[in-house]
Design an enzyme around this catalytic site. Structure first.
Site, PDB file in Angstrom:
ATOM      1  N   CYS A  97       0.867  -1.184   0.000  1.00  0.00           N
ATOM      2  CA  CYS A  97       0.000   0.000   0.000  1.00  0.00           C
ATOM      3  C   CYS A  97       0.900   1.229   0.000  1.00  0.00           C
ATOM      4  CB  CYS A  97      -0.938  -0.010   1.196  1.00  0.00           C
ATOM      5  SG  CYS A  97      -1.978   1.466   1.213  1.00  0.00           S
TER       6      CYS A  97
ATOM      7  N   HIS B 241      -2.138  -1.680  -3.391  1.00  0.00           N
ATOM      8  CA  HIS B 241      -3.020  -0.510  -3.297  1.00  0.00           C
ATOM      9  C   HIS B 241      -2.161   0.648  -3.770  1.00  0.00           C
ATOM     10  CE1 HIS B 241      -5.539  -2.250   0.312  1.00  0.00           C
ATOM     11  NE2 HIS B 241      -5.680  -2.947  -0.791  1.00  0.00           N
TER      12      HIS B 241
ATOM     13  N   HIS C 234      -7.910   5.043  -2.034  1.00  0.00           N
ATOM     14  CA  HIS C 234      -8.722   6.218  -1.703  1.00  0.00           C
ATOM     15  C   HIS C 234      -8.766   7.260  -2.816  1.00  0.00           C
ATOM     16  CE1 HIS C 234      -7.744   5.386   2.791  1.00  0.00           C
ATOM     17  NE2 HIS C 234      -8.284   4.356   2.168  1.00  0.00           N
TER      18      HIS C 234
HETATM   19  C1  DNO Z   1      -8.351   1.554   4.057  1.00  0.00           C
HETATM   20  C2  DNO Z   1      -7.952   0.172   3.762  1.00  0.00           C
HETATM   21  C3  DNO Z   1      -7.724  -0.621   5.036  1.00  0.00           C
HETATM   22  C4  DNO Z   1      -7.499  -2.081   4.700  1.00  0.00           C
HETATM   23  C5  DNO Z   1      -7.251  -2.946   5.898  1.00  0.00           C
HETATM   24  C6  DNO Z   1      -6.853  -4.320   5.455  1.00  0.00           C
HETATM   25  O1  DNO Z   1      -8.868   2.204   3.209  1.00  0.00           O
HETATM   26  O2  DNO Z   1      -6.858   0.115   2.941  1.00  0.00           O
HETATM   27  O3  DNO Z   1      -8.829  -0.486   5.861  1.00  0.00           O
HETATM   28  O4  DNO Z   1      -8.632  -2.573   4.068  1.00  0.00           O
HETATM   29  O5  DNO Z   1      -6.276  -2.421   6.708  1.00  0.00           O
HETATM   30  O6  DNO Z   1      -7.117  -5.203   6.483  1.00  0.00           O
END
Ligand code: DNO
Length: 346
Positions: A234, A261, A307
């Site tokens: 991420c 992500h 996001h």
């Molecule tokens: C937020 C997401 C997180 C993610 C969790 C995975 O937008 O990226 O809430 O889903 O941390 O467990």
């Protein structure tokens, strides 16, 4: 690479038919949302989700998340039963073709932001994080934006005190215990686990956070070498820590990143950041460099835009509206096409 889109199930205001129309979309990332954490997901609920996706012409190969019960993170005696339940959910998900499960190991809280509607110069608004504002909050009387207040204040107190003496090492050992407990189910089901980094990647309210940078991953893979133990790269979470070089990390971690992500952030202070459009020029992370590093180092996982801002009058679920994430998906698909073709010519 397979481009995907997060879908919050039947309660999501964005229908699957809209997601299907985003160019290049292979499937959705979803979950069974209303089963208490720690219980096995009922097969009929899993099958229902799967058939909705099938009907919409979208794959359901990634689950985000199967949440991990706090007793597992705390290493309480009940954890063996909870881990067995988790393993059973993995086996069931494998039966309907799920290939990857995203989860996190953050104590008590998931991602944290201090503002969900920070105005941007272009008239859009987005999530942001101001460290000083967060530090000023009282963990014993918390009202955090976007945090689904799934605990009562009493439950929160009890949990916070249960973590009071927990060290980073203990939390890490509990993660290893959990992973060793579920790896046989992953082997059986053909599912890769993809741990999400801590967001933001530093301790919060005195709670330890352990998936924060390159050393965390070295430790994690050394402790559980099984290849089903992988990560969700991420960029917005890890990238919030300035010492994390995201292009370098994308390269090193490409093979073990089963899910990415790809989110953009802009630095607003040493530990402050805002979220923005996915494009490199919009923020502080080199998205082109990240995609290039992934592709050139053998990334073969799922990707989703992360996001988005609120744009065009939309007031979506924080970070999860349709429009800006759809723009992000198209941009990322374009980057992948260009980089993959250029790299094939070499
Ligand atoms: C937020 C997401 C997180 C993610 C969790 C995975 O937008 O990226 O809430 O889903 O941390 O467990």
């Amino acid at each position: 690479m397979k481009m995907t889109f997060r879908w919050y199930g039947e309660k999501d205001s964005i229908p699957l038919s809209f997601i299907r129309q985003i160019p290049g979309m292979s499937g959705v990332v979803t979950a069974v949302y209303d089963i208490p954490v720690g219980e096995v997901w009922p097969m009929d609920r899993i099958k229902r989700l799967k058939s909705l996706c099938d009907k919409a012409g979208l794959e359901m190969e990634v689950i985000e998340s199967v949440p991990v019960h706090e007793d597992i993170k705390l290493g309480r005696p009940t954890r063996d039963r909870l881990i067995a339940n988790y393993a059973e959910t993995i086996r069931r998900l494998g039966k309907v073709g799920v290939r990857c499960i995203c989860y996190n190991f953050m104590p008590v809280f998931d991602w944290l932001r201090t503002n969900l509607h920070t105005p941007r110069a272009d008239g859009s608004n987005a999530l942001s994080y101001c460290h000083e504002e967060l530090m000023a909050l009282d963990p014993h009387n918390l009202h955090l934006p976007g945090w689904d207040e799934s605990y009562t204040q009493d439950e929160l107190e009890t949990l916070l005190s249960a973590y009071a003496d927990m060290t980073h090492e203990q939390l890490f050992d509990n993660l290893v215990y959990f992973l060793n407990g579920i790896m046989p189910a992953c082997d059986e089901a053909g599912i890769n686990m993809a741990i999400h980094p801590d967001d933001p990647p530093w301790d919060m309210f005195g709670l330890p956070r352990i998936i924060t940078g390159p050393e965390s991953y070295e430790k994690l893979f050394a402790a559980v070498p099984d290849l089903h133990n992988g990560i969700t790269l991420c960029t917005g979470s890890l990238g919030a820590a300035r010492e994390n070089d995201m292009v370098k990390m994308a390269g090193t971690l490409a093979k073990r990143s089963y899910f990415a992500h790809l989110r953009q952030i802009g630095f607003a202070g040493e530990k402050d950041f805002f979220e923005c459009g996915h494009q490199t020029a919009e923020g502080s992370l080199d998205m082109y460099g990240i995609v290039k590093a992934l592709v050139e180092n053998g990334f073969d996982g799922y990707v989703r835009p992360d996001h988005g801002r609120n744009i065009w009058g939309e007031d979506g679920k924080p970070g999860y509206g349709l429009y800006d994430r759809a723009l992000g998906a198209c941009y990322l698909t374009g980057l992948f096409e260009a980089v993959e073709k250029a790299s094939a010519l070499k």
